[in-house]
Design a protein around this motif. Sequence first.
Motif, PDB file in Angstrom:
ATOM      1  N   THR A  63       4.510  -1.162   2.235  1.00 47.96           N
ATOM      2  CA  THR A  63       3.184  -1.788   2.141  1.00 47.96           C
ATOM      3  C   THR A  63       2.582  -2.086   3.516  1.00 47.96           C
ATOM      4  O   THR A  63       1.618  -2.841   3.607  1.00 47.96           O
ATOM      5  CB  THR A  63       3.282  -3.099   1.341  1.00 47.96           C
ATOM      6  N   TYR A 101      -4.458  -2.330  -1.189  1.00 42.66           N
ATOM      7  CA  TYR A 101      -3.726  -3.548  -1.527  1.00 42.66           C
ATOM      8  C   TYR A 101      -3.895  -3.924  -2.998  1.00 42.66           C
ATOM      9  O   TYR A 101      -3.010  -4.561  -3.578  1.00 42.66           O
ATOM     10  CB  TYR A 101      -4.166  -4.693  -0.618  1.00 42.66           C
ATOM     11  N   THR A 153      -4.342   2.009   3.193  1.00 41.28           N
ATOM     12  CA  THR A 153      -3.591   1.100   2.332  1.00 41.28           C
ATOM     13  C   THR A 153      -4.491   0.511   1.250  1.00 41.28           C
ATOM     14  O   THR A 153      -5.559  -0.031   1.538  1.00 41.28           O
ATOM     15  CB  THR A 153      -2.962  -0.041   3.153  1.00 41.28           C
TER      16      THR A 153
END
Length: 284
Positions: free
Chosen positions: A139, A147, A145
Amino acid sequence: MGIRIQARGRTDTTTGVALMLGSGLSTQTGASVAALAFPVLGPVGVVAVRQWVAAAVLLSVGRPRLRAFTAAQWRLVLALATVFATMNLTLYTAIDRIGLGLAVTLEFLGPLAVALAGSRRRADLVCALAAASAVVVLTRPRPSTDYTGIGLAVVAACCWAAYILLNRTVGARLPGLEGSATAAGVSGLLYLPVGVAVLAVHRPTAAAVLCALTAGVLSSAVPFLADLLALRRVPARFFGVFMSVNPVCAAVIGMLVLGQRLDTASWAAVAVIVSANAVAVRGS
Protein backbone atom coordinates in the motif's frame (compact mmCIF):
# COMPACT_ATOMS: atom_id res chain seq x y z
CA MET A 1 -2.64 -55.01 3.46
CA GLY A 2 -0.37 -52.29 4.96
CA ILE A 3 1.07 -51.43 1.55
CA ARG A 4 -2.44 -51.20 0.10
CA ILE A 5 -3.59 -48.81 2.86
CA GLN A 6 -0.48 -46.64 2.41
CA ALA A 7 -1.04 -46.49 -1.35
CA ARG A 8 -4.65 -45.52 -0.81
CA GLY A 9 -3.56 -42.81 1.66
CA ARG A 10 -1.13 -41.35 -0.88
CA THR A 11 -3.83 -41.43 -3.55
CA ASP A 12 -6.30 -39.65 -1.27
CA THR A 13 -3.73 -36.98 -0.42
CA THR A 14 -2.83 -36.46 -4.08
CA THR A 15 -6.51 -36.20 -4.99
CA GLY A 16 -7.11 -33.81 -2.10
CA VAL A 17 -4.26 -31.53 -3.18
CA ALA A 18 -5.55 -31.57 -6.77
CA LEU A 19 -9.03 -30.65 -5.54
CA MET A 20 -7.70 -27.81 -3.38
CA LEU A 21 -5.59 -26.43 -6.19
CA GLY A 22 -8.58 -26.71 -8.54
CA SER A 23 -10.73 -24.88 -5.99
CA GLY A 24 -8.27 -22.00 -5.73
CA LEU A 25 -7.82 -21.72 -9.48
CA SER A 26 -11.58 -21.89 -10.01
CA THR A 27 -12.25 -19.17 -7.44
CA GLN A 28 -9.71 -16.75 -8.86
CA THR A 29 -10.59 -17.55 -12.48
CA GLY A 30 -14.21 -16.82 -11.59
CA ALA A 31 -13.16 -13.46 -10.13
CA SER A 32 -11.20 -12.61 -13.27
CA VAL A 33 -14.15 -13.57 -15.49
CA ALA A 34 -16.38 -11.42 -13.26
CA ALA A 35 -14.04 -8.48 -13.85
CA LEU A 36 -14.68 -8.80 -17.59
CA ALA A 37 -18.36 -8.00 -16.91
CA PHE A 38 -17.63 -4.93 -14.73
CA PRO A 39 -17.69 -2.41 -17.62
CA VAL A 40 -21.28 -3.46 -18.47
CA LEU A 41 -22.87 -4.60 -15.19
CA GLY A 42 -20.57 -2.98 -12.64
CA PRO A 43 -19.35 -4.81 -9.53
CA VAL A 44 -22.79 -4.60 -7.88
CA GLY A 45 -24.56 -6.28 -10.81
CA VAL A 46 -21.95 -9.03 -11.03
CA VAL A 47 -22.06 -9.66 -7.27
CA ALA A 48 -25.86 -9.87 -7.41
CA VAL A 49 -25.71 -12.60 -10.07
CA ARG A 50 -23.01 -14.41 -8.11
CA GLN A 51 -25.09 -14.30 -4.93
CA TRP A 52 -28.09 -15.75 -6.78
CA VAL A 53 -25.97 -18.61 -8.13
CA ALA A 54 -24.51 -19.29 -4.66
CA ALA A 55 -27.99 -19.26 -3.13
CA ALA A 56 -29.33 -21.70 -5.71
CA VAL A 57 -26.41 -24.11 -5.23
CA LEU A 58 -26.30 -24.05 -1.43
CA LEU A 59 -30.07 -24.18 -0.93
CA SER A 60 -30.31 -27.21 -3.22
CA VAL A 61 -27.53 -28.96 -1.28
CA GLY A 62 -28.32 -27.83 2.26
CA ARG A 63 -32.14 -28.09 2.08
CA PRO A 64 -32.72 -26.09 5.29
CA ARG A 65 -35.86 -26.63 7.39
CA LEU A 66 -36.65 -22.96 7.94
CA ARG A 67 -39.66 -23.47 10.21
CA ALA A 68 -37.51 -25.34 12.71
CA PHE A 69 -35.13 -22.40 13.25
CA THR A 70 -35.32 -20.60 16.58
CA ALA A 71 -35.12 -16.80 16.93
CA ALA A 72 -31.52 -17.06 18.16
CA GLN A 73 -30.57 -19.22 15.18
CA TRP A 74 -32.23 -16.76 12.78
CA ARG A 75 -30.20 -13.89 14.26
CA LEU A 76 -26.99 -15.79 13.56
CA VAL A 77 -28.11 -16.63 10.02
CA LEU A 78 -29.04 -13.02 9.28
CA ALA A 79 -25.69 -11.81 10.61
CA LEU A 80 -23.86 -14.35 8.45
CA ALA A 81 -25.92 -13.36 5.40
CA THR A 82 -25.09 -9.68 5.91
CA VAL A 83 -21.38 -10.38 6.28
CA PHE A 84 -21.43 -12.68 3.22
CA ALA A 85 -23.13 -10.04 1.08
CA THR A 86 -20.83 -7.25 2.23
CA MET A 87 -17.68 -9.35 1.81
CA ASN A 88 -18.34 -10.15 -1.84
CA LEU A 89 -19.41 -6.61 -2.71
CA THR A 90 -16.36 -4.95 -1.15
CA LEU A 91 -14.00 -7.54 -2.65
CA TYR A 92 -15.36 -7.23 -6.19
CA THR A 93 -15.38 -3.43 -5.99
CA ALA A 94 -11.78 -3.56 -4.76
CA ILE A 95 -10.84 -5.88 -7.65
CA ASP A 96 -12.36 -3.34 -10.05
CA ARG A 97 -10.22 -0.55 -8.55
CA ILE A 98 -6.86 -2.11 -7.56
CA GLY A 99 -6.69 -5.41 -9.44
CA LEU A 100 -7.27 -9.04 -8.59
CA GLY A 101 -3.89 -9.95 -7.06
CA LEU A 102 -3.65 -7.02 -4.65
CA ALA A 103 -7.33 -7.20 -3.60
CA VAL A 104 -7.24 -10.92 -2.82
CA THR A 105 -3.91 -10.63 -1.00
CA LEU A 106 -5.25 -7.87 1.27
CA GLU A 107 -8.45 -9.85 1.81
CA PHE A 108 -6.36 -12.73 3.18
CA LEU A 109 -5.46 -10.55 6.15
CA GLY A 110 -8.87 -11.62 7.50
CA PRO A 111 -8.13 -15.34 8.01
CA LEU A 112 -4.59 -14.41 9.09
CA ALA A 113 -6.01 -12.23 11.86
CA VAL A 114 -8.30 -15.07 12.99
CA ALA A 115 -5.38 -17.50 13.04
CA LEU A 116 -3.22 -15.07 15.05
CA ALA A 117 -5.93 -13.88 17.47
CA GLY A 118 -5.13 -14.85 21.03
CA SER A 119 -1.89 -16.60 20.09
CA ARG A 120 1.17 -16.16 22.31
CA ARG A 121 3.63 -18.07 20.14
CA ARG A 122 6.74 -16.17 19.17
CA ALA A 123 6.43 -17.49 15.61
CA ASP A 124 2.96 -15.93 15.31
CA LEU A 125 4.29 -12.56 16.47
CA VAL A 126 6.91 -12.79 13.74
CA CYS A 127 4.13 -13.66 11.24
CA ALA A 128 2.11 -10.62 12.32
CA LEU A 129 5.09 -8.28 11.98
CA ALA A 130 6.04 -9.77 8.60
CA ALA A 131 2.46 -9.44 7.28
CA ALA A 132 2.26 -5.84 8.53
CA SER A 133 5.52 -5.02 6.74
CA ALA A 134 4.21 -6.66 3.55
CA VAL A 135 1.01 -4.59 3.74
CA VAL A 136 3.10 -1.41 4.03
CA VAL A 137 4.93 -2.45 0.85
CA LEU A 138 1.71 -3.25 -1.00
CA THR A 139 0.00 0.00 0.00
CA ARG A 140 3.04 2.30 -0.25
CA PRO A 141 2.16 5.70 -1.73
CA ARG A 142 2.54 5.91 -5.49
CA PRO A 143 0.97 8.19 -8.12
CA SER A 144 -1.48 5.42 -9.06
CA THR A 145 -2.33 4.30 -5.51
CA ASP A 146 -6.10 3.87 -5.05
CA TYR A 147 -6.70 4.20 -1.33
CA THR A 148 -10.44 3.68 -1.69
CA GLY A 149 -9.79 0.33 -3.36
CA ILE A 150 -7.30 -0.61 -0.65
CA GLY A 151 -9.81 0.37 2.04
CA LEU A 152 -12.50 -1.78 0.41
CA ALA A 153 -10.13 -4.77 0.32
CA VAL A 154 -9.42 -4.28 4.03
CA VAL A 155 -13.17 -4.16 4.72
CA ALA A 156 -13.47 -7.43 2.78
CA ALA A 157 -10.72 -8.87 5.02
CA CYS A 158 -12.65 -7.83 8.14
CA CYS A 159 -15.79 -9.41 6.70
CA TRP A 160 -13.93 -12.64 5.95
CA ALA A 161 -12.69 -12.80 9.55
CA ALA A 162 -16.25 -12.26 10.79
CA TYR A 163 -17.51 -14.82 8.26
CA ILE A 164 -15.12 -17.48 9.61
CA LEU A 165 -16.16 -16.88 13.21
CA LEU A 166 -19.88 -16.70 12.43
CA ASN A 167 -19.74 -19.77 10.20
CA ARG A 168 -18.18 -21.77 13.04
CA THR A 169 -20.97 -20.71 15.39
CA VAL A 170 -23.71 -21.34 12.84
CA GLY A 171 -22.22 -24.75 12.04
CA ALA A 172 -22.23 -25.64 15.73
CA ARG A 173 -25.83 -24.56 16.33
CA LEU A 174 -27.50 -25.74 13.13
CA PRO A 175 -27.23 -29.21 11.58
CA GLY A 176 -25.32 -29.89 8.39
CA LEU A 177 -25.24 -27.05 5.88
CA GLU A 178 -28.64 -25.64 6.84
CA GLY A 179 -27.26 -22.44 8.40
CA SER A 180 -24.83 -21.62 5.60
CA ALA A 181 -27.40 -22.47 2.93
CA THR A 182 -30.03 -20.25 4.53
CA ALA A 183 -27.52 -17.40 4.89
CA ALA A 184 -26.71 -17.70 1.17
CA GLY A 185 -30.42 -17.65 0.37
CA VAL A 186 -31.02 -14.55 2.49
CA SER A 187 -27.99 -12.87 0.89
CA GLY A 188 -29.44 -13.64 -2.53
CA LEU A 189 -32.75 -12.07 -1.48
CA LEU A 190 -30.94 -8.96 -0.24
CA TYR A 191 -29.44 -8.53 -3.69
CA LEU A 192 -32.70 -9.13 -5.54
CA PRO A 193 -33.98 -5.50 -5.60
CA VAL A 194 -30.46 -4.10 -5.97
CA GLY A 195 -29.57 -6.47 -8.77
CA VAL A 196 -32.82 -5.88 -10.63
CA ALA A 197 -32.33 -2.10 -10.36
CA VAL A 198 -28.74 -2.30 -11.60
CA LEU A 199 -29.68 -4.56 -14.51
CA ALA A 200 -32.52 -2.19 -15.41
CA VAL A 201 -30.19 0.83 -15.50
CA HIS A 202 -27.20 -0.92 -17.10
CA ARG A 203 -28.65 -2.76 -20.06
CA PRO A 204 -26.96 -6.18 -19.87
CA THR A 205 -25.41 -7.84 -22.88
CA ALA A 206 -25.47 -11.58 -23.41
CA ALA A 207 -21.69 -11.73 -22.99
CA ALA A 208 -21.77 -9.80 -19.69
CA VAL A 209 -24.53 -11.98 -18.25
CA LEU A 210 -22.66 -15.11 -19.33
CA CYS A 211 -19.50 -13.83 -17.62
CA ALA A 212 -21.43 -13.08 -14.42
CA LEU A 213 -23.08 -16.52 -14.42
CA THR A 214 -19.76 -18.20 -15.14
CA ALA A 215 -18.20 -16.25 -12.26
CA GLY A 216 -20.98 -17.44 -9.97
CA VAL A 217 -20.40 -21.07 -10.91
CA LEU A 218 -16.58 -20.90 -10.78
CA SER A 219 -16.41 -18.84 -7.57
CA SER A 220 -19.28 -20.47 -5.68
CA ALA A 221 -20.46 -23.87 -6.91
CA VAL A 222 -17.15 -25.41 -8.01
CA PRO A 223 -15.08 -24.37 -4.93
CA PHE A 224 -17.86 -25.45 -2.58
CA LEU A 225 -17.99 -28.96 -4.00
CA ALA A 226 -14.20 -29.23 -4.44
CA ASP A 227 -13.54 -28.11 -0.85
CA LEU A 228 -16.16 -30.52 0.46
CA LEU A 229 -14.50 -33.43 -1.35
CA ALA A 230 -10.98 -32.28 -0.41
CA LEU A 231 -11.79 -32.15 3.31
CA ARG A 232 -12.70 -35.83 3.15
CA ARG A 233 -9.17 -36.63 1.98
CA VAL A 234 -6.83 -34.25 3.82
CA PRO A 235 -6.67 -32.92 7.42
CA ALA A 236 -8.42 -29.62 8.09
CA ARG A 237 -5.11 -27.99 9.14
CA PHE A 238 -3.46 -28.96 5.84
CA PHE A 239 -6.50 -27.61 4.02
CA GLY A 240 -6.18 -24.28 5.84
CA VAL A 241 -2.47 -24.00 5.02
CA PHE A 242 -3.03 -24.82 1.35
CA MET A 243 -5.72 -22.10 1.07
CA SER A 244 -2.88 -19.60 1.43
CA VAL A 245 -1.93 -20.15 -2.23
CA ASN A 246 -5.03 -18.18 -3.29
CA PRO A 247 -3.26 -14.78 -3.43
CA VAL A 248 -0.60 -16.30 -5.69
CA CYS A 249 -3.29 -17.82 -7.92
CA ALA A 250 -5.05 -14.45 -8.01
CA ALA A 251 -1.89 -12.56 -8.97
CA VAL A 252 -1.00 -15.06 -11.72
CA ILE A 253 -4.53 -15.22 -13.15
CA GLY A 254 -4.88 -11.43 -12.93
CA MET A 255 -1.71 -11.14 -15.00
CA LEU A 256 -2.67 -13.78 -17.56
CA VAL A 257 -6.39 -12.97 -18.00
CA LEU A 258 -6.66 -9.27 -17.14
CA GLY A 259 -3.15 -8.04 -17.89
CA GLN A 260 -2.72 -6.78 -14.30
CA ARG A 261 0.98 -6.92 -13.43
CA LEU A 262 2.58 -6.57 -10.01
CA ASP A 263 6.07 -5.16 -9.57
CA THR A 264 8.86 -7.14 -7.91
CA ALA A 265 8.32 -5.57 -4.48
CA SER A 266 4.60 -6.41 -4.59
CA TRP A 267 5.34 -10.02 -5.56
CA ALA A 268 7.69 -10.26 -2.58
CA ALA A 269 4.98 -8.82 -0.30
CA VAL A 270 2.45 -11.35 -1.61
CA ALA A 271 4.92 -14.15 -0.87
CA VAL A 272 5.42 -12.87 2.69
CA ILE A 273 1.67 -12.71 3.39
CA VAL A 274 1.16 -16.20 1.92
CA SER A 275 3.98 -17.55 4.09
CA ALA A 276 2.62 -15.80 7.20
CA ASN A 277 -0.81 -17.32 6.56
CA ALA A 278 0.64 -20.80 6.12
CA VAL A 279 2.72 -20.63 9.32
CA ALA A 280 -0.08 -19.10 11.40
CA VAL A 281 -2.74 -21.55 10.23
CA ARG A 282 -0.44 -24.53 10.77
CA GLY A 283 0.36 -23.35 14.26
CA SER A 284 -3.28 -22.68 15.18
